[in-house]
Design an enzyme around this catalytic site. Structure first.
Site, PDB file in Angstrom:
ATOM      1  N   ASP A 396      30.178  73.232  40.808  1.00 23.81           N
ATOM      2  CA  ASP A 396      30.817  72.249  39.952  1.00 23.81           C
ATOM      3  C   ASP A 396      30.025  72.094  38.652  1.00 23.81           C
ATOM      4  O   ASP A 396      28.797  72.014  38.664  1.00 23.81           O
ATOM      5  CB  ASP A 396      30.886  70.916  40.698  1.00 23.81           C
ATOM      6  N   GLU A 452      32.182  76.949  37.773  1.00 20.75           N
ATOM      7  CA  GLU A 452      33.065  76.187  36.897  1.00 20.75           C
ATOM      8  C   GLU A 452      32.343  76.163  35.551  1.00 20.75           C
ATOM      9  O   GLU A 452      31.441  75.364  35.336  1.00 20.75           O
ATOM     10  CB  GLU A 452      33.289  74.778  37.419  1.00 20.75           C
TER      11      GLU A 452
END
Length: 800
Positions: A396, A452
């Site tokens: 993330d 990401e």
């Protein structure tokens, strides 16, 4: 500095009670292990004051005799970090560069629920530590040491606090006391010969899912709803859908009560449902297990292992969504749970006056490229691969892991003295030490690593993320371009074709392959697929933030009417658009150069033999949980706070006859698995692919073009014709002539189910094909507006 010992944490209310007299311990359970007795029915924590450049260590062993609170304390070992069964006892070791003292706190399970410490063991700095002494509670210097606070061991393998998900602790406390598991020598799990599956990434179809949300809805009829075991009960659904890889939204220990507040809009309470706020990185989320705190969290560990093992038995890999960009401790106004109290200036990016950098948008930023922190991250990831058997990770806000670390000790990100110009904290690095170490690690370089490739500080690295030819990326540009083209926006036909090709404009020059692009149209953050074609605007009032949260630019289209109440014609168009998006995902990642001239058509056997050596992969599609049946969140594109039907997979909807979309999705994934040409390892040559327009060999890349078509040679299907008509007008196209072969329709999203996919077992299949025979005999095919098709080539029967 290094300090020693595993730890446990208590909320701020508990921390104020630490000066109270400790109550006597309850009757404790002891287990005989090789080499001595170990206090097994307890948890541990540690209070840290300060230290510098040393390692605090201790070995704790029960002293023989009737007094249960007596322990023998030995010198211990500085490695490994955490609590480890060793030398007939348990060795505790923890790092802290600035702590002056540490106290090991042992807590029985019953005392944990009463916010009491069962036993404190004060470590002798002369016996249990090496290094100098220094430090204080001095936020302006980046230090948050406080002897009244108890903090979690960063290396704890399980964290336990309250029993049930979403239930307040004692005295309605949102942050009840937490403690870490003490390991025993009999902590074992029967893997039954399991190991990571090691699929080539090109072969994956990823399914992003939420453990609790997958089976918590009453219609799941799961024996263990909302748990790891609940997911196991439903793995056959994923197998049926054609999924061979699940990506679990955060399963590290987090506190779901972090955002707890009454939501007057829905009449329930807001929680941290998604879990992007880690408390401990080595610990599986205990309240995702049916066992809860039973056996001090050991059963929760085994339930996660069981999920991985059973997924592997069905040929499904398991990826973890990990959040190494920030923690649950927040900024200077946040709680002290673990890292902040262990060594705030090491674990977080800090400004010269102690302020927290906030590249995560969540109050703090993990200091990933500090030598100690990057080793911590590697140790953690290795643990999940070797001990828990996971197949890889999605990171993330991974761009934070490429930023330079804080320079508190006049050392650069490599740990060397600074010479010349200072490297500003947070500066993007072309060769980040952490990413380099992970990419060359003998264990981690062989699992899936997915970034990401952006963060909340404006660092957007899609296509440029440091990769060492290993890392893949969530391709956010693919999502945006495909959404724009599918709703008929001018100027996107060429960009859409690049997306179908695996985004070579992003990945080819840097030496990466098509499978380095993780293609997705929808994910947990944003509209679901059904909402993408139902809403032009976000509808987030249920979040209690006056619709000010969530993304404003969704590139969505409601097909003519806002909301679920719409005319029949609009609803039909929406279903067509959903099929278009899913079809696009399944045929994307085919890389070819653009040629306006047509290629010379050769015999299949010759072409296939010439290309066999360069075949392999073309990319990785990712599906979001529930999109396979058309799950709606009512237009809410930021459902982080809802533990209810909004985020729950609704199994009754999947089973309804109106959910013909599931059949379409299942058959499309099967088609992708069957086609050799939709899983190449490298970018194929022009001999394999030919672009078309409304007529063969004449693609239209003009600004007003809304039509993209191509043929692709396939050793299994002979040749595949795929076309997308994103115009509001229907069109009749001319198909390429293939002597001795004929085109047969397989997919037409413009047709109602079950004729949208003419599977071999469809009773009316031959009749449906005959209805278009007069078009096909003339090499023509009619396409509705906003529709897409797939045709395959079959040899003509000479006797027909």
């Amino acid at each position: 500095m290094y300090g020693c010992l595993p730890l446990s944490t208590i909320n701020q209310q508990w921390q104020q009670q630490q000066q109270q007299q400790l109550s006597p311990p309850p009757a404790a359970k002891y287990e005989q292990n090789s080499g001595g007795n170990v206090f097994s029915n307890s948890t541990a924590s540690i209070s840290i004051k300060a230290a510098r450049d040393g390692v605090d260590t201790a070995v704790v062993e029960e002293e023989e005799g009737p007094k249960l609170r007596k322990f023998l304390v030995f010198e211990g070992h500085p490695a490994p970090f955490g609590a480890t069964v060793r030398d007939g006892g348990v060795n505790f070791a923890i790092f802290s560069a600035n702590a002056v003292s540490a106290t090991l706190c042992l807590i029985s399970l019953s005392d944990l629920h009463e916010n009491r410490v069962t036993e404190q063991i004060f470590l002798d700095p002369l016996t249990n530590k090496t290094g100098d002494f220094d430090g204080s509670f001095s936020p302006e210097e980046g230090h948050y040491y406080d002897p009244s606070q108890i903090v979690l061991d960063p290396y704890a393998k399980a964290v336990i606090s309250k029993e049930d998900f979403g239930v307040l602790g004692p005295d309605d406390n949102c942050w009840p006391q937490m403690a870490c598991i003490i390991p025993t020598s009999d902590d074992k799990f029967d893997w039954e010969g399991d190991s990571v599956l090691k699929y080539p990434q090109r072969d994956l179809i990823i399914y992003e899912m939420h453990v609790r949300g997958f089976t918590q809805h009453e219609s799941s009829r799961a024996e263990f709803p909302g748990t790891y075991l609940g997911v196991v009960e439903k793995l056959d659904h994923l197998k049926e859908l054609g999924i061979n890889c699940i990506e679990l939204m955060p399963c590290h220990e987090f506190n779901e009560l972090e955002h707890y507040s009454y939501n007057s809009f829905l009449g329930d309470y807001k929680v941290n449902f998604w879990g992007y706020s880690t408390v401990n990185y080595f610990s599986p989320m205990t309240r995702y297990s049916s066992a809860g705190t039973r056996n001090c969290g050991r059963d929760a560990i085994n339930e996660f292992k069981l999920l991985v093992r059973e997924a592997h038995k069905r040929g499904i890999e398991v990826l973890m969504d990990v959040v190494f960009n920030h923690t649950a401790e927040g900024n200077e106004k946040g709680l002290t749970l673990s890292f902040k109290g262990v060594d705030n200036s090491v674990y977080y990016m800090l400004a010269p006056k102690g302020e927290f950098y906030n590249y995560s948008g969540c109050g703090n930023t993990f200091n990933c490229n500090h030598p100690v922190v990057r080793q911590f991250i590697l140790d953690c990831l290795r643990y999940w691969v070797t001990e828990m058997h996971v197949d890889g990770f999605r990171f993330d806000l991974a761009s934070i892991m490429t930023r330079s670390s804080s320079l508190w000790h006049a050392a650069n990100v490599f740990g060397s003295p600074i010479k010349g110009d200072l490297l500003t904290t947070g500066t993007p690095l072309s060769s980040p030490p952490l990413i380099e170490m992970m990419s060359n690690d003998p264990i981690l370089r062989h699992v899936k690593l997915i970034a990401e490739a952006w963060d909340a500080g404006g660092l957007y690295q899609v296509g440029t993320y440091p990769h060492w030819h290993i890392w893949s990326e969530w391709n956010g540009k693919y999502r945006d371009i495909v959404r724009q083209f599918m709703k008929g926006t001018d100027g996107f036909s060429g960009a859409f074709a690049e997306c179908l090709c695996g985004s070579p404009d992003l990945y080819q020059e840097g030496g990466r392959k098509p499978w380095n692009s993780i293609n997705f149209v929808c994910a947990h953050d944003g509209f679901t697929l059904a909402d993408l074609v139902t809403y032009n605007e976000k509808h987030n009032l249920a979040n209690g933030e006056d619709n000010n949260d969530g993304e404003n630019h969704n590139n969505s289209w409601n097909c003519g009417q806002e909301g679920e109440l719409a005319s029949i014609s609009v609803k039909k168009l929406r279903k067509r658009q959903m099929r278009n998006f899913f079809l696009c995902l399944m045929v994307s990642q085919v890389r070819f150069k653009f040629y306006s001239c047509s290629c010379i058509y050769k015999s299949f056997s010759l072409v296939v033999s010439q290309l066999r050596l360069i075949l392999s992969d073309q990319g990785v599609p990712m599906i979001y949980m529930g999109d396979e049946y058309g799950h709606t969140k009512g237009g809410n594109n930021n459902t982080y706070c809802h533990d209810n039907y909004i985020n729950y997979f609704q199994w009754d909807k999947k089973e309804e006859s109106s959910s013909d979309f599931f059949r379409f999705c299942r058959l499309m994934t099967k088609f992708r698995h069957e086609c050799e040409s939709l899983g190449l390892n490298d970018f194929p040559t022009a001999e394999r692919l030919q672009w078309h327009g409304h007529a063969p060999g004449t693609p239209d890349w003009s600004k007003t073009s809304r039509f993209v078509a191509f043929t692709l040679i396939d050793s299994v299907k002979h040749e595949i014709y795929i076309a997308f008509n994103a115009s509001h007008l229907p069109v009749t196209i001319t198909l390429p002539e293939r002597p001795a072969y004929r085109w047969e329709p397989i997919v037409d999203t413009g047709k109602p189910a079950p004729f949208d996919f003419l599977s071999g077992d469809l009773p009316e299949r031959d009749t449906a094909i005959k209805q278009y025979s007069h078009f096909l005999e003339a090499n023509l095919y009619p396409m509705l507006s906003y529709s897409s098709i797939i045709l395959t080539l079959s040899p003509v029967d000479a006797d027909a």
